[in-house]
Design a protein around this motif. Sequence first.
Motif, PDB file in Angstrom:
ATOM      1  N   SER A   1      -7.225  -7.003   6.814  1.00 25.10           N
ATOM      2  CA  SER A   1      -6.941  -6.575   5.444  1.00 25.10           C
ATOM      3  C   SER A   1      -5.918  -5.452   5.396  1.00 25.10           C
ATOM      4  O   SER A   1      -5.767  -4.684   6.341  1.00 25.10           O
ATOM      5  N   ASN A   2      -5.241  -5.380   4.256  1.00 25.28           N
ATOM      6  CA  ASN A   2      -4.451  -4.211   3.912  1.00 25.28           C
ATOM      7  C   ASN A   2      -5.316  -3.352   3.021  1.00 25.28           C
ATOM      8  O   ASN A   2      -5.919  -3.839   2.065  1.00 25.28           O
TER       9      ASN A   2
ATOM     10  N   LEU B   1      -5.280  -0.221   0.502  1.00 26.76           N
ATOM     11  CA  LEU B   1      -4.326   0.607  -0.235  1.00 26.76           C
ATOM     12  C   LEU B   1      -5.081   1.575  -1.142  1.00 26.76           C
ATOM     13  O   LEU B   1      -5.709   1.153  -2.109  1.00 26.76           O
TER      14      LEU B   1
ATOM     15  N   THR C   1      -4.683 -10.247   4.633  1.00 26.63           N
ATOM     16  CA  THR C   1      -3.294 -10.512   5.039  1.00 26.63           C
ATOM     17  C   THR C   1      -2.844 -11.931   4.701  1.00 26.63           C
ATOM     18  O   THR C   1      -1.662 -12.154   4.434  1.00 26.63           O
TER      19      THR C   1
ATOM     20  N   HIS D   1       3.362   2.452   1.555  1.00 26.95           N
ATOM     21  CA  HIS D   1       2.410   1.581   2.258  1.00 26.95           C
ATOM     22  C   HIS D   1       3.116   0.566   3.133  1.00 26.95           C
ATOM     23  O   HIS D   1       4.129   0.003   2.782  1.00 26.95           O
ATOM     24  N   ARG D   2       2.499   0.365   4.301  1.00 25.99           N
ATOM     25  CA  ARG D   2       2.971  -0.678   5.202  1.00 25.99           C
ATOM     26  C   ARG D   2       2.020  -1.860   5.041  1.00 25.99           C
ATOM     27  O   ARG D   2       0.826  -1.727   5.288  1.00 25.99           O
ATOM     28  N   LEU D   3       2.539  -2.970   4.570  1.00 22.94           N
ATOM     29  CA  LEU D   3       1.694  -4.147   4.370  1.00 22.94           C
ATOM     30  C   LEU D   3       1.894  -5.137   5.505  1.00 22.94           C
ATOM     31  O   LEU D   3       3.003  -5.310   6.009  1.00 22.94           O
TER      32      LEU D   3
END
Lengths: 305, 356
Positions: free
Chosen positions: B237-238, B240, B281, B320-322
């Motif tokens: 998962s991301n 945030l 993801t 954010h880095r996705l």
Amino acid sequence: MSAMTAEAAVAAVSAVPQRRVNWTPWIILAPALVFFLIFYVVPLAILLANSVQRWDTYTYKVLDYATLHQYVRYLLDPYYLEVLVRTVRIAALTTLYSVIAAYPVAIYLTKAGPTERSILTLIIISPLLVSVVILCFGWMVVFAPAGLINWALKMVGIVDAPLKLKFSEASVISGLVHVYFPFVALSIYNSLQNIDPATVRAARILGAGPIRTFWSITLPLSIPGALAGSLIVFALSTSSFVVPMFLGGAWVKVVAYHIWEQNMATIDWPFGAAIAVILLVVTATIMLAYNRLMERRLFTGVFAR
Amino acid sequence: MEHVRLHEVSKFYGQVLAVDRLSLSINQGESVALLGPSGCGKTTTLNLLAGFLQPDGGTIRIADRDVAGLPPNKRNLGMVFQSYALFPHMTVAENVAFGLKLRRVESAERERRLKEALDMVRLGGFADRFPRQLSGGQQQRVALARAIIVQPDIMLYDEPLSNLDAKLREEMRSELLDIQDRIRITSIYVTHDQEEALALADRVAVMSNGCVEQIGTPDEVYEKPATGFVAKFLGESNVLPGTVARADGTSVVVDLGGHSVHCQTSERFSAGDRVEVVVRTERLAVSPERLSTDNCFKARLHHAIYLGGTIRYLVQLGDHRLIMVEKNRGDRAALSEGSEVYVGWPAKDSLLVKLP
């Protein structure tokens, strides 16, 4: 083939991989090998050469250089044979009792915490830290007519007159077990450590109680350690000299005593050498037979690993 | 019908509470996976069920019988261990027949059941081999046969597949499913591998810190995680962090610091709540053109990592880095690294986790 040039032929030959001798293991082994050669193989050869001689015990003049006289002399004498049998019996019982005494200790050791384990290990090897002579004096006190055991037996009222415990086979075996027990205990402990604890759990969940699990899983899988330890104890016991001298005295003579007697008192070196060779052969034969029995017959699955 | 019941079971290791008032009910024939990171208490729970450990509190009932104080050998369970735990000094046949011998099954019957069990795990010709002569997968099948042959009430699996390599793991997994279908024994799996848990179990109990966080069918726990832990633990998962800007019933808008994310939720949120938006993801899409979905943002593509079957994209969206994973269908020109792209995902795929 004839079309091949000289250079091509040379190239072809040099391309064949050469087998190179790897000297590294020999270099690593060299110090030990040299030591063994000088201090073990050579003296053993001298011993063998001595044992087939016969000399005059007054003049020390060699009468014969190649004779089986000394061997015949030993092996046809019931008195000497009795001592040989007694020596093997003492060694065998010492080994048996050491293994029986070592198992519970080794098992407990595998379950102990780190601190407890180091303290216990120190206690187990403590007989090796004290002089054998001192240990023997301790046992003499225990076995003496007015010693600990007789005092206790009299107190409880089991005996009236003190039992003759000192200078018996039992006292010799007690001393030997005390001294050699560490070798078996640590050897079995080491083997137990290598058992995957999950195999014990697997046996339990399949329906085996604690005793059945010990007989079917723990014991067989720790046999290599028990075997190694018992071979060491047997070998050391057959050649032990100090413990039988102190705790057996003239009443419990062992082969080592006669070797000492012939070499140091009677000064009959050829006979002493022959006795030493006989003891060596008998001990080695028993150990090899025992080893084979364990590995090839009783616990094939364990050793096939 | 209820078969196994754990009620408020606790277990201490010294001062550490390994299992914390855990309650769990498992039905006859059902397979349940205890899933969680190492140290979550799942293995301790299994050992309590097996009888290798005794609980410090609570009760365990198997087939309506309190098993307190009952040693492992009296519980009639089958167990498959991570290390296989085959008896190295016994042949395959001796290993498998061990439990039958203990139960004093007479020899003709024993032979018949041995053959049946070995055939079931496709090891018919291996009866006289020693475990060391078998591959890892074969050893695991022997372990399985050895456990099943005694017709246990419950099968316990302790990380059954984690010692196998990836390909073998897949094979063994489908084999386990086949066998499960055939014998329908109540099964309890302990695993840290979520794919294993989701694939093998009828219900998955996600554990953390000695408690069950959520128990449900594989798709329930994956799609509708009950807690933040479950949302983040399952899948990739991301996460945030942001603040709720607007909440209108099931539809919530979260401000991620410049980006407004639309989310759908069944929980109640109000404006100003600090939350985490969790997006799997595989639910993200990336494209050089604008996407017609609830959330669509312009971002910069950092890396496109080609993995054969899938492609992983690392995308910078503001701070954010996705990470996103896309199936490689081979129908699209490679996106160039460093270029401007659009990323997007539907509102229903934004899971919301309230922060304290």
